[in-house]
Enzyme design. Structure first.
Site, mmCIF file in Angstrom:
data_model
loop_
_atom_site.group_PDB
_atom_site.id
_atom_site.type_symbol
_atom_site.label_atom_id
_atom_site.label_comp_id
_atom_site.label_asym_id
_atom_site.label_seq_id
_atom_site.Cartn_x
_atom_site.Cartn_y
_atom_site.Cartn_z
ATOM 1 C CG HIS A 1 -25.120 87.119 22.603
ATOM 2 N ND1 HIS A 1 -26.150 86.540 23.285
ATOM 3 C CD2 HIS A 1 -25.673 88.036 21.764
ATOM 4 C CE1 HIS A 1 -27.300 87.084 22.911
ATOM 5 N NE2 HIS A 1 -27.041 87.997 21.980
ATOM 6 C CE1 TYR B 1 -26.960 79.860 28.244
ATOM 7 C CE2 TYR B 1 -28.179 77.800 28.256
ATOM 8 C CZ TYR B 1 -27.382 78.719 27.606
ATOM 9 O OH TYR B 1 -26.999 78.481 26.296
ATOM 10 N N PRO C 1 -29.794 70.128 24.753
ATOM 11 C CG PRO C 1 -31.927 71.041 24.746
ATOM 12 C CD PRO C 1 -31.186 69.767 24.978
ATOM 13 C CE LYS D 1 -20.874 74.338 23.364
ATOM 14 N NZ LYS D 1 -20.148 75.418 22.664
ATOM 15 C CE1 TYR E 1 -22.865 80.219 24.854
ATOM 16 C CE2 TYR E 1 -23.608 78.758 26.608
ATOM 17 C CZ TYR E 1 -23.880 79.670 25.609
ATOM 18 O OH TYR E 1 -25.184 80.021 25.336
HETATM 19 C C1 PHB Z 1 -32.145 78.733 21.403
HETATM 20 O O1 PHB Z 1 -32.044 79.955 21.161
HETATM 21 O O2 PHB Z 1 -33.021 78.008 20.870
HETATM 22 C C2 PHB Z 1 -31.178 78.100 22.372
HETATM 23 C C3 PHB Z 1 -30.141 78.865 22.859
HETATM 24 C C4 PHB Z 1 -29.241 78.296 23.751
HETATM 25 C C5 PHB Z 1 -29.409 76.973 24.132
HETATM 26 C C6 PHB Z 1 -30.462 76.203 23.623
HETATM 27 C C7 PHB Z 1 -31.354 76.776 22.738
HETATM 28 O O3 PHB Z 1 -28.538 76.422 25.030
#
Ligand code: PHB
Ligand code: APR
Length: 389
Positions: free
Chosen positions: A72, A200, A292, A296, A384
């Site tokens: 990505h 997000y 989450p 990280k 990130y």
């Molecule tokens: C996930 O794919 O479970 C996931 C991805 C990004 C995040 C948290 C969880 O920030």
């Protein structure tokens, strides 16, 4: 039994450490409380920083990740129906790899088995002893008998609920913690991801995240009350709420389906200092937890493993203990920067019950600043994709 490094915990931290040490000719034994099936049944985030991707290659377990993982180059940030993209590749020259943590763990177990390195499952009552001596040992129950494992060092990779952190005397140990007034309700569904990149979303109804495991397995989250239970949410209720929180154009194309996993996780920021006590070294969730937002947890465990594996190699190969002496300080310097990023990203994207009208305007201004300012986007992208080790 005797080994050079006893590893308590057969999660990603313990297994990655074991694999890196094995490739350096350093013997380890992994003591895991649960069965392998149980460990591999855990559903966890799968966004790998470039540092972890490199470590997987260094550990000789990168092949399936390279085949099945998804690179990505950016991510989408949405506010209501408006969205903008953070272009990691343009801003940092790097990217992330989307590859489930379960698969990382599976690859590490398979490599450990192939190497013939011992992993003991179903170990109960694991207890380190004489950590403040040059001859620590561990006792544990297994198959109805008490066992002893003598070693040079103990790696506490036993996660947030494991016993190793408690071996650091309370008068020495400092713990900093922040809890968040909401949880994440997560659903796994055998449906195609709604977007090629993660979304997000900050909406008036709360946070949402659209993620994935592969082209036919999607992972979605919505912010929920801490008092909620997964049973409070039917699949239809979840999909309807997710659609209300993501941009309309994404909601329209969202393919829904039955949840094959549904769970609620609380959010916490936590750091234990120091990460060393005598011959005990803490790694990963045993020493720190992040919310989450930004995925990280696994990546910070990986940077601990990078520092500790190099320190142990330096000790055994060069009889130089400087890396071990500086491990806690070095690991914590990066951990706190990642705690900051995870806290910042959580503060940016969630609605807080006690948020004042002013707080909300500041949050909206922060989002607008991130949307409009390249330096702000670069700062976010650097964290990130992963700060340097
Ligand atoms: C996930 O794919 O479970 C996931 C991805 C990004 C995040 C948290 C969880 O920030
Ligand atoms: N004895 C032996 N093993 C134990 C004990 C114990 N007393 N207590 C816990 N364990 C095992 C757990 O069963 C688990 O398999 O230690 C392992 C710890 O693994 P994780 O909790 O996954 O922690 P870590 O390996 O540091 O990986 C961090 O996992 O929890 C996620 O978000 C976190 O992605 C991050 C990653």
């Amino acid at each position: 039994m005797r080994t050079q490094v006893a590893i308590i915990g057969g999660g990603p931290s313990g297994l990655l450490l074991g694999q890196l040490l094995h490739r350096a000719g350093i013997d380890t034994v992994v003591l895991e409380r649960r069965s392998r099936d149980y460990v591999l049944s855990r559903i966890r985030a799968g966004v790998l920083e470039t540092g972890l991707v490199d470590l997987m290659h260094e550990a000789g377990v990168g092949a399936r990740m390279d085949r099945e993982g998804f690179i990505h180059d950016g991510t989408l940030i949405a506010k209501g129906d408006e969205q903008f993209r953070i272009d990691f590749e343009r801003l940092t020259g790097r990217h992330v790899m989307v590859y489930g943590q379960t698969e990382v763990t599976r690859d590490l177990y398979e490599a450990r088995d192939a190497a013939g390195a011992p992993t003991l499952h179903d170990c109960r009552g694991v207890k380190p002893h004489d950590l403040d001596t040059a001859a620590p040992f561990i006792t544990f129950l297994r198959d109805g008998a008490v066992h002893r494992l003598d070693c040079d060092f103990v790696a506490g990779c036993d996660g947030y609920h494991g016993p190793c952190r408690q071996e650091i005397p309370t008068e020495v140990r400092r713990e900093d913690e922040k809890t968040y007034p909401f949880g994440w309700l997560g659903v796994l569904s055998e449906t195609p991801p709604v977007s090629d990149e993660l979304i997000y979303a900050n909406s008036a109804r709360g946070f949402a995240l659209c993620s994935m495991r592969n082209a036919t397995l999607s992972r979605y989250y919505i912010q929920c009350d801490l008092s909620d239970s997964p049973d409070d949410w039917t699949d239809d209720m979840f999909w309807d709420e997710l659609k209300r929180r993501i941009p309309a154009e994404a909601a329209e194309r969202l393919e829904t389906g039955p949840s094959i996993e549904k769970s609620i996780a609380p959010l916490r920021s936590f750091v234990c200092e120091p990460m060393r006590w005598g011959r005990l070294f803490l790694c990963g969730d045993a020493a720190h937890i992040v919310p989450p937002t930004g995925a990280k947890g696994l990546n910070t465990a990986a940077s601990d493993v990078h520092y500790l594996s190099n320190a142990l190699k330096r000790f055994y190969h060069d009889r130089d203990d400087e890396g071990l002496e500086r491990y806690s300080e070095t690991a914590l310097a990066r951990i706190w920067k990642t705690e900051r990023f995870s806290w910042w990203f959580s503060s940016l994207m969630h609605r807080y019950p006690d948020q004042s009208a002013f707080d909300l305007r500041i949050q909206q201004a922060e989002l607008a600043f991130l949307r409009d300012n390249e330096a702000a986007q670069r700062a976010m992208a650097e964290s990130y994709v992963g700060l340097p080790y």
